[in-house]
Design an enzyme around this catalytic site. Structure first.
Site, PDB file in Angstrom:
ATOM      1  N   LYS A 154       0.841  -1.214   0.000  1.00 35.93           N
ATOM      2  CA  LYS A 154       0.000   0.000   0.000  1.00 35.93           C
ATOM      3  C   LYS A 154       0.874   1.261   0.000  1.00 35.93           C
ATOM      4  CE  LYS A 154      -1.556   1.503   4.116  1.00 35.93           C
ATOM      5  NZ  LYS A 154      -1.174   2.880   4.483  1.00 35.93           N
ATOM      6  N   ASN A 155       1.858   1.298   0.906  1.00 38.74           N
ATOM      7  CA  ASN A 155       2.633   2.537   1.043  1.00 38.74           C
ATOM      8  C   ASN A 155       3.571   2.776  -0.135  1.00 38.74           C
ATOM      9  OD1 ASN A 155       1.299   3.054   3.373  1.00 38.74           O
ATOM     10  ND2 ASN A 155       2.981   2.515   4.754  1.00 38.74           N
ATOM     11  N   CYS A 192      -4.113  12.538  13.405  1.00 34.54           N
ATOM     12  CA  CYS A 192      -4.540  11.149  13.250  1.00 34.54           C
ATOM     13  C   CYS A 192      -4.492  10.472  14.605  1.00 34.54           C
ATOM     14  CB  CYS A 192      -3.692  10.423  12.222  1.00 34.54           C
ATOM     15  SG  CYS A 192      -2.120   9.892  12.849  1.00 34.54           S
ATOM     16  N   ARG A 219       0.809  14.929  13.112  1.00 33.16           N
ATOM     17  CA  ARG A 219       1.703  14.511  12.017  1.00 33.16           C
ATOM     18  C   ARG A 219       1.865  15.685  11.058  1.00 33.16           C
ATOM     19  NH1 ARG A 219      -0.379   8.797   9.881  1.00 33.16           N
ATOM     20  NH2 ARG A 219       1.471   8.933   8.561  1.00 33.16           N
ATOM     21  N   ASP A 271       5.657   0.623  11.884  1.00 37.56           N
ATOM     22  CA  ASP A 271       4.404  -0.008  11.449  1.00 37.56           C
ATOM     23  C   ASP A 271       4.296  -1.473  11.887  1.00 37.56           C
ATOM     24  OD1 ASP A 271       3.656   2.363  10.304  1.00 37.56           O
ATOM     25  OD2 ASP A 271       4.299   1.827   8.284  1.00 37.56           O
ATOM     26  N   ARG A 302      -8.093  -0.702   5.087  1.00 35.32           N
ATOM     27  CA  ARG A 302      -7.210   0.271   4.447  1.00 35.32           C
ATOM     28  C   ARG A 302      -5.870  -0.363   4.072  1.00 35.32           C
ATOM     29  NH1 ARG A 302      -5.481   4.184   8.154  1.00 35.32           N
ATOM     30  NH2 ARG A 302      -4.268   4.709   6.344  1.00 35.32           N
TER      31      ARG A 302
END
Ligand code: EPU
Length: 467
Positions: free
Chosen positions: A22-23, A117, A122, A315, A407
């Protein structure tokens, strides 16, 4: 809202292929703004963040055909649309990735300022300062960042901040600098593998980026870029999450497309605590591997600190915390990227985990077992850690608000069920079953109805059990 119902205790076994990252995919998709020709991306994961980025790009005049999970083709149809609205940006912080490419190609970009968030403030100051160094004029109007430039000019940009470099900031400045006049040097650039993937793709489009993967990028600007066809790298965080889930359930799984080289810090921690990750492909030179993950759940405690790549990734911090709850002794986890990223601590405590937190450091006191409970997911990785806790726990766990998981993990419940997890997706209000594993002939219900143990009883039995 959707929730997962999990019956803990099933040992995970079987084979999974790691999905595309995803990233990595989000800035790759944003790079479609840089060229007139079609950009084809393969192995794009089928996730809600990807659909949000498609929607945002469509509002910016980029058409997409094909589908996530297969092959996606992105092509600029209307280069006059330059406003990334709050409605879309507020669904996904990574929307900021369109800022650099839009400004570089269209000379103007208007994007809603991303808000806070679940794990704290951030900021995007480094993104904006970097673009200003390249000659952009930036102002804030009605909550929108407005950036303008005739043509960006190469410059030396320093991207180090109080918590290290910035990943999406590096993606943004790099993507802008490829079309700038002259040479740009980015010092203290992020070294994350997703940046290397983006640099590789931009170079295939005709960019001149040197040094990707190191803290110093040198970018010689070019006049224009062309289209290309690019496979997205496998998701290192998804790969790590599956490995941790196997270890937490005393399981044995095989992972294909495991991004070995991108996970060396996490692999080192696994080695220290007694999780075995063995390459099966015999090719120790390839960055992607097929691995077998095994653990007998006699885990040793450890000390780990999150850091920018190649250090231990933030993460995976939450998922490792669940695993270390099951270790024989006390572990220490320090979060150096997001000092407030500990929303999962309170929820894991509801499942019998024991912690002491002081600022960015949490001491995890290993317990013999976790106990199922209803818990609330707060962000993507915290949700993943709660699912792992539910898989390992005694009894039943309900993880609420799994839209966070959608997500970043492709149909997580189906992938885990394929490995033998007892899990289903239900509606938290109506109780309707939205997905459960198909019932095999001769079997009864694939998942017996769940009766949640009252929390007070869980806590009591935990205390008694542990003396
Ligand atoms: N920071 C600043 N100023 C900036 C930008 C960042 O001070 O202008 C600080 C941040 O507050 C943080 C640190 O620098 O303390 C690193 O933030 P970074 O900008 O690198 O994070 P990001 O690019 O917004 C990406 C991933 C995150 C991942 C971080 C760190 C994407 C889309 N997101 O975020 O992924 O945690 O890098 O590795 O690539 C996730 O996938 O769950 C996730 C949150």
């Amino acid at each position: 809202m959707d929730q997962f119902e999990i019956k803990g205790g099933a040992r995970l076994a079987g084979t999974l292929q790691v999905d595309g990252s995803k990233n990595a995919a989000l800035p790759l998709m944003a790079a479609s703004l840089l060229a007139d020709e079609t950009l084809t991306l393969r192995d794009i994961p089928d996730l809600s963040d990807i659909r949000n980025m498609e929607r945002l790009l469509s509002e910016l005049g980029v058409s997409s055909t094909g589908a996530p999970g297969e092959r996606m083709q992105l092509r600029v149809e209307d280069p006059t649309l330059c406003h990334a609205r709050y409605d879309v940006v507020s669904t996904m912080r990574a929307s900021i990735c369109v800022l650099g490419p839009m400004l570089a190609r269209r000379g103007t970009a208007r994007i809603s300022m991303p808000g806070g968030c679940a794990f704290g403030h951030r900021p995007i100051d480094l993104h904006l300062r970097g673009l200003e160094k390249l000659g952009a004029r930036i102002r804030l109007e009605n909550g929108d960042i407005i950036a303008e430039a005739d043509r960006l000019k190469g410059a030396t940009v320093f991207l180090g901040g109080p918590f290290g470099s910035t990943v999406t900031g590096t993606a943004n400045i790099m993507s802008a600098a490829v079309l700038a006049e002259g040479t740009t040097v980015i010092e203290s650039a992020a070294c994350e593998p997703e940046i290397v993937d983006l640099a590789n793709m931009l170079n295939k489009m005709g960019a001149q980026i040197h040094g990707a993967g190191s803290p110093r990028l040198v970018i010689d600007g070019v006049e224009s870029l062309c289209g290309t066809d690019h496979p997205v790298m496998p998701d290192r965080i998804v790969a790590g999450t599956w490995a941790i889930a196997a270890a937490a359930t005393n399981g044995e799984i095989v992972l294909e497309r495991f991004p070995w080289d991108s996970l060396l810090a996490a692999l080192d921690v696994m080695d220290q605590i007694g999780v075995r990750v063995e390459r099966l492909d015999g090719d120790s030179c390839s960055s992607e591997a097929t691995v077998r993950v095994t653990s007998d759940r006699r885990l040793l405690p450890t000390v780990l600190t999150t850091q920018p790549h190649p250090g231990f990734p933030t993460d995976l911090q939450a998922q490792f915390m669940t695993l270390l709850c099951l270790a024989d002794g006390n572990s220490v986890i320090t979060e150096k990227i997001y000092p407030e990223r500990f929303m999962h601590v309170a929820e894991l405590t509801r499942m019998g985990a024991q912690f002491t937190r002081q600022g960015p450091t949490v001491v995890v006191q290993g317990v013999p077992h976790l106990i199922g409970a209803p818990v609330m997911a707060s962000d993507l990785r915290a949700s993943a850690c709660l699912v792992i806790a539910g898989l390992a726990a005694e009894g039943e766990t309900i993880v609420k608000r799994v839209y966070h998981l959608d997500r970043g993990y492709v149909r997580m419940e189906r992938q885990l069920a394929a490995l033998g997890a007892v899990i289903r997706r239900t509606d938290d209000v109506t109780g309707e079953v939205l997905w459960e594993p198909p019932v095999l002939e001769g079997q009864g219900s694939s998942m017996p109805s769940i009766e949640i143990i009252p929390q007070s009883k869980s806590a009591e039995s935990f205390v008694q059990g542990d003396g």
